[in-house]
Design a protein around this motif. Structure first.
Motif, PDB file in Angstrom:
ATOM      1  N   VAL A  19      40.288 -61.098 -51.482  1.00 45.78           N
ATOM      2  CA  VAL A  19      39.819 -60.628 -50.179  1.00 45.78           C
ATOM      3  C   VAL A  19      40.417 -59.256 -49.876  1.00 45.78           C
ATOM      4  O   VAL A  19      39.729 -58.353 -49.389  1.00 45.78           O
ATOM      5  CB  VAL A  19      40.192 -61.639 -49.074  1.00 45.78           C
ATOM      6  N   LEU A  20      41.678 -59.093 -50.191  1.00 50.42           N
ATOM      7  CA  LEU A  20      42.359 -57.825 -49.947  1.00 50.42           C
ATOM      8  C   LEU A  20      41.706 -56.696 -50.734  1.00 50.42           C
ATOM      9  O   LEU A  20      41.636 -55.556 -50.263  1.00 50.42           O
ATOM     10  CB  LEU A  20      43.834 -57.949 -50.331  1.00 50.42           C
ATOM     11  N   ARG A  21      41.201 -57.012 -51.920  1.00 50.55           N
ATOM     12  CA  ARG A  21      40.564 -56.005 -52.764  1.00 50.55           C
ATOM     13  C   ARG A  21      39.074 -55.852 -52.465  1.00 50.55           C
ATOM     14  O   ARG A  21      38.385 -55.076 -53.109  1.00 50.55           O
ATOM     15  CB  ARG A  21      40.735 -56.369 -54.251  1.00 50.55           C
ATOM     16  N   GLY A  22      38.566 -56.607 -51.495  1.00 54.45           N
ATOM     17  CA  GLY A  22      37.160 -56.509 -51.148  1.00 54.45           C
ATOM     18  C   GLY A  22      36.246 -57.270 -52.075  1.00 54.45           C
ATOM     19  O   GLY A  22      35.036 -57.057 -52.089  1.00 54.45           O
ATOM     20  N   GLU A  23      36.804 -58.224 -52.859  1.00 57.27           N
ATOM     21  CA  GLU A  23      36.022 -58.964 -53.839  1.00 57.27           C
ATOM     22  C   GLU A  23      35.554 -60.316 -53.306  1.00 57.27           C
ATOM     23  O   GLU A  23      34.777 -61.005 -53.963  1.00 57.27           O
ATOM     24  CB  GLU A  23      36.850 -59.177 -55.111  1.00 57.27           C
ATOM     25  N   ALA A  24      36.037 -60.723 -52.153  1.00 57.97           N
ATOM     26  CA  ALA A  24      35.656 -62.005 -51.565  1.00 57.97           C
ATOM     27  C   ALA A  24      35.736 -61.874 -50.048  1.00 57.97           C
ATOM     28  O   ALA A  24      36.359 -60.946 -49.518  1.00 57.97           O
ATOM     29  CB  ALA A  24      36.572 -63.137 -52.056  1.00 57.97           C
ATOM     30  N   SER A  25      35.095 -62.801 -49.360  1.00 63.67           N
ATOM     31  CA  SER A  25      35.060 -62.757 -47.904  1.00 63.67           C
ATOM     32  C   SER A  25      36.275 -63.435 -47.291  1.00 63.67           C
ATOM     33  O   SER A  25      36.766 -64.453 -47.803  1.00 63.67           O
ATOM     34  CB  SER A  25      33.791 -63.450 -47.396  1.00 63.67           C
ATOM     35  N   ILE A  26      36.738 -62.912 -46.177  1.00 66.35           N
ATOM     36  CA  ILE A  26      37.857 -63.521 -45.465  1.00 66.35           C
ATOM     37  C   ILE A  26      37.495 -64.921 -44.978  1.00 66.35           C
ATOM     38  O   ILE A  26      38.365 -65.762 -44.761  1.00 66.35           O
ATOM     39  CB  ILE A  26      38.301 -62.635 -44.282  1.00 66.35           C
ATOM     40  N   HIS A  27      36.192 -65.179 -44.826  1.00 69.64           N
ATOM     41  CA  HIS A  27      35.751 -66.482 -44.326  1.00 69.64           C
ATOM     42  C   HIS A  27      35.944 -67.605 -45.337  1.00 69.64           C
ATOM     43  O   HIS A  27      35.738 -68.781 -45.011  1.00 69.64           O
ATOM     44  CB  HIS A  27      34.284 -66.384 -43.900  1.00 69.64           C
ATOM     45  N   THR A  28      36.340 -67.265 -46.574  1.00 71.16           N
ATOM     46  CA  THR A  28      36.637 -68.297 -47.569  1.00 71.16           C
ATOM     47  C   THR A  28      38.096 -68.746 -47.506  1.00 71.16           C
ATOM     48  O   THR A  28      38.487 -69.661 -48.219  1.00 71.16           O
ATOM     49  CB  THR A  28      36.350 -67.775 -48.994  1.00 71.16           C
ATOM     50  N   LEU A  29      38.894 -68.100 -46.670  1.00 71.83           N
ATOM     51  CA  LEU A  29      40.332 -68.379 -46.621  1.00 71.83           C
ATOM     52  C   LEU A  29      40.674 -69.492 -45.637  1.00 71.83           C
ATOM     53  O   LEU A  29      40.006 -69.678 -44.624  1.00 71.83           O
ATOM     54  CB  LEU A  29      41.099 -67.117 -46.210  1.00 71.83           C
ATOM     55  N   THR A  30      41.746 -70.200 -45.928  1.00 69.43           N
ATOM     56  CA  THR A  30      42.301 -71.159 -44.980  1.00 69.43           C
ATOM     57  C   THR A  30      43.094 -70.396 -43.920  1.00 69.43           C
ATOM     58  O   THR A  30      43.308 -69.184 -44.023  1.00 69.43           O
ATOM     59  CB  THR A  30      43.244 -72.149 -45.684  1.00 69.43           C
ATOM     60  N   ASP A  31      43.564 -71.097 -42.913  1.00 69.21           N
ATOM     61  CA  ASP A  31      44.358 -70.469 -41.856  1.00 69.21           C
ATOM     62  C   ASP A  31      45.624 -69.827 -42.420  1.00 69.21           C
ATOM     63  O   ASP A  31      45.964 -68.687 -42.082  1.00 69.21           O
ATOM     64  CB  ASP A  31      44.751 -71.514 -40.795  1.00 69.21           C
ATOM     65  N   ASP A  32      46.335 -70.559 -43.251  1.00 65.74           N
ATOM     66  CA  ASP A  32      47.573 -70.038 -43.823  1.00 65.74           C
ATOM     67  C   ASP A  32      47.305 -68.812 -44.696  1.00 65.74           C
ATOM     68  O   ASP A  32      48.090 -67.863 -44.713  1.00 65.74           O
ATOM     69  CB  ASP A  32      48.277 -71.119 -44.647  1.00 65.74           C
ATOM     70  N   GLU A  33      46.190 -68.844 -45.435  1.00 63.97           N
ATOM     71  CA  GLU A  33      45.851 -67.713 -46.288  1.00 63.97           C
ATOM     72  C   GLU A  33      45.498 -66.485 -45.457  1.00 63.97           C
ATOM     73  O   GLU A  33      45.785 -65.349 -45.850  1.00 63.97           O
ATOM     74  CB  GLU A  33      44.697 -68.087 -47.218  1.00 63.97           C
ATOM     75  N   ARG A  34      44.863 -66.693 -44.319  1.00 64.67           N
ATOM     76  CA  ARG A  34      44.547 -65.554 -43.449  1.00 64.67           C
ATOM     77  C   ARG A  34      45.825 -64.900 -42.928  1.00 64.67           C
ATOM     78  O   ARG A  34      45.917 -63.671 -42.824  1.00 64.67           O
ATOM     79  CB  ARG A  34      43.673 -66.004 -42.279  1.00 64.67           C
ATOM     80  N   ALA A  35      46.804 -65.736 -42.605  1.00 59.84           N
ATOM     81  CA  ALA A  35      48.085 -65.195 -42.158  1.00 59.84           C
ATOM     82  C   ALA A  35      48.739 -64.393 -43.283  1.00 59.84           C
ATOM     83  O   ALA A  35      49.306 -63.313 -43.053  1.00 59.84           O
ATOM     84  CB  ALA A  35      49.006 -66.323 -41.690  1.00 59.84           C
ATOM     85  N   GLU A  36      48.652 -64.918 -44.497  1.00 60.15           N
ATOM     86  CA  GLU A  36      49.205 -64.189 -45.645  1.00 60.15           C
ATOM     87  C   GLU A  36      48.449 -62.884 -45.870  1.00 60.15           C
ATOM     88  O   GLU A  36      49.049 -61.861 -46.219  1.00 60.15           O
ATOM     89  CB  GLU A  36      49.115 -65.057 -46.905  1.00 60.15           C
ATOM     90  N   LEU A  37      47.133 -62.928 -45.649  1.00 58.03           N
ATOM     91  CA  LEU A  37      46.331 -61.713 -45.802  1.00 58.03           C
ATOM     92  C   LEU A  37      46.826 -60.633 -44.850  1.00 58.03           C
ATOM     93  O   LEU A  37      46.975 -59.473 -45.245  1.00 58.03           O
ATOM     94  CB  LEU A  37      44.857 -62.018 -45.531  1.00 58.03           C
ATOM     95  N   TRP A  38      47.059 -61.012 -43.579  1.00 52.02           N
ATOM     96  CA  TRP A  38      47.578 -60.021 -42.625  1.00 52.02           C
ATOM     97  C   TRP A  38      48.892 -59.436 -43.127  1.00 52.02           C
ATOM     98  O   TRP A  38      49.093 -58.216 -43.091  1.00 52.02           O
ATOM     99  CB  TRP A  38      47.779 -60.650 -41.245  1.00 52.02           C
ATOM    100  N   GLN A  39      49.792 -60.295 -43.577  1.00 52.64           N
ATOM    101  CA  GLN A  39      51.106 -59.830 -44.013  1.00 52.64           C
ATOM    102  C   GLN A  39      50.993 -58.844 -45.171  1.00 52.64           C
ATOM    103  O   GLN A  39      51.649 -57.792 -45.171  1.00 52.64           O
ATOM    104  CB  GLN A  39      51.969 -61.032 -44.406  1.00 52.64           C
ATOM    105  N   ARG A  40      50.157 -59.152 -46.146  1.00 48.73           N
ATOM    106  CA  ARG A  40      50.018 -58.265 -47.297  1.00 48.73           C
ATOM    107  C   ARG A  40      49.285 -56.983 -46.933  1.00 48.73           C
ATOM    108  O   ARG A  40      49.642 -55.894 -47.390  1.00 48.73           O
ATOM    109  CB  ARG A  40      49.295 -59.006 -48.429  1.00 48.73           C
ATOM    110  N   TRP A  41      48.252 -57.110 -46.111  1.00 52.02           N
ATOM    111  CA  TRP A  41      47.503 -55.932 -45.660  1.00 52.02           C
ATOM    112  C   TRP A  41      48.387 -55.014 -44.835  1.00 52.02           C
ATOM    113  O   TRP A  41      48.392 -53.796 -45.027  1.00 52.02           O
ATOM    114  CB  TRP A  41      46.293 -56.395 -44.864  1.00 52.02           C
ATOM    115  N   ALA A  42      49.160 -55.603 -43.913  1.00 51.91           N
ATOM    116  CA  ALA A  42      50.041 -54.809 -43.057  1.00 51.91           C
ATOM    117  C   ALA A  42      51.121 -54.117 -43.880  1.00 51.91           C
ATOM    118  O   ALA A  42      51.478 -52.960 -43.610  1.00 51.91           O
ATOM    119  CB  ALA A  42      50.674 -55.710 -41.998  1.00 51.91           C
ATOM    120  N   ALA A  43      51.629 -54.802 -44.894  1.00 53.36           N
ATOM    121  CA  ALA A  43      52.669 -54.210 -45.737  1.00 53.36           C
ATOM    122  C   ALA A  43      52.124 -53.006 -46.504  1.00 53.36           C
ATOM    123  O   ALA A  43      52.809 -51.985 -46.657  1.00 53.36           O
ATOM    124  CB  ALA A  43      53.211 -55.257 -46.706  1.00 53.36           C
ATOM    125  N   GLU A  44      50.889 -53.121 -46.998  1.00 49.89           N
ATOM    126  CA  GLU A  44      50.295 -52.003 -47.725  1.00 49.89           C
ATOM    127  C   GLU A  44      50.090 -50.798 -46.808  1.00 49.89           C
ATOM    128  O   GLU A  44      50.338 -49.650 -47.197  1.00 49.89           O
ATOM    129  CB  GLU A  44      48.959 -52.422 -48.346  1.00 49.89           C
TER     130      GLU A  44
END
Length: 256
Positions: A186-211
């Protein structure tokens, strides 16, 4: 002389896509251009609408170096994509229908009997791979055949075109559900955020924010909504969950 004119990210990204189609790995582009891998990834993923003029000039000056005589390319990446699709449940007949390539040609490729491919064949296989590599196929026979041969699943590859890349082992029938794998897609634009669980969405924010922080850019909720196509309220809940360590929405159905 320093170039101050910025270039649209889309122009540079299209050039990079052409290089990739011609067999250039990300590492090769980095080596030939002198641009850092982090900057290159930002351009590929379109995190900014424009690119620094100097950076754009360096990347646009790169030319394919993997093309062999008579316009053919090394078949390695194409073979890996086909083998990964088979191991993920797509039979050769199914791939033939999806790609428009003959079954004989595909059998020769997956068996490693063709050391090179044309740019057209590479494009056709890559298109099918990008559309179906995150969705399990219907063929149990193909699944078993791929596993019996030890072919890596799609999610096992960090850079499938890199000759030195080694697939990650231990993947389950849903490799995209391993920790961090689907989030990375999802971070690389290869999949939709809507496929993620709640915990994965939180992880996505953390990794996106860090970048973004590493690039000196503030990780705002508004930017997150634009990047991943969410409503502001949804993005705000994800941010809150990421910062508090709680789920985004305890009543949201988990993806399994």
């Amino acid at each position: 002389m320093t170039c101050t004119t910025r270039r649209p990210t889309s122009v540079v990204r299209d050039h990079l896509a052409w290089l990739a189609a011609a067999g250039m790995t990300r590492q090769a582009v980095t080596a030939d251009s002198g641009v850092s891998d982090r900057t290159l990834r930002n351009v590929i993923h379109g995190t900014r609408p424009s690119v620094n003029g100097d950076t754009a000039a360096l990347l646009l000056a790169v030319r394919p170096r993997a093309v062999v005589e008579n316009g053919r390319l090394p078949a390695l990446g194409t073979v890996r994509r086909l083998q990964a699709l088979v191991a993920y449940g797509y039979g050769i007949e199914h791939i033939s229908t999806l790609s428009g390539l003959s079954m004989r040609h595909l059998f020769d490729l997956v068996a490693g009997r063709r050391p090179t491919v044309t740019i057209r064949v590479r494009h056709m296989v890559t298109d099918v791979y990008e559309r179906y590599s995150t969705t399990p196929g219907p063929s149990k026979w193909a699944w078993a055949a791929g596993r019996a041969r030890g072919w890596a699943l799609p999610g096992a590859w960090d850079n499938i075109d890199d000759p030195d890349a080694v697939p990650q082992r231990g993947y389950t029938s849903r490799p995209d559900r391993l920790p961090g794998v689907l989030v990375g897609r999802v971070l690389r634009g290869e999949a939709s955020i809507h496929t993620l669980t709640d915990d994965e969405r939180a992880e996505l924010w953390q990794r996106w924010a860090a970048e973004r922080a590493a690039e000196g850019i503030a990780p705002t909720v508004s930017a997150f909504t634009r990047t991943f196509g969410l409503r502001y309220a949804t993005a705000a809940r994800i941010r809150t969950a990421a910062l508090s360590g709680t789920e985004t929405n305890p009543y949201e159905r988990k993806v399994v």
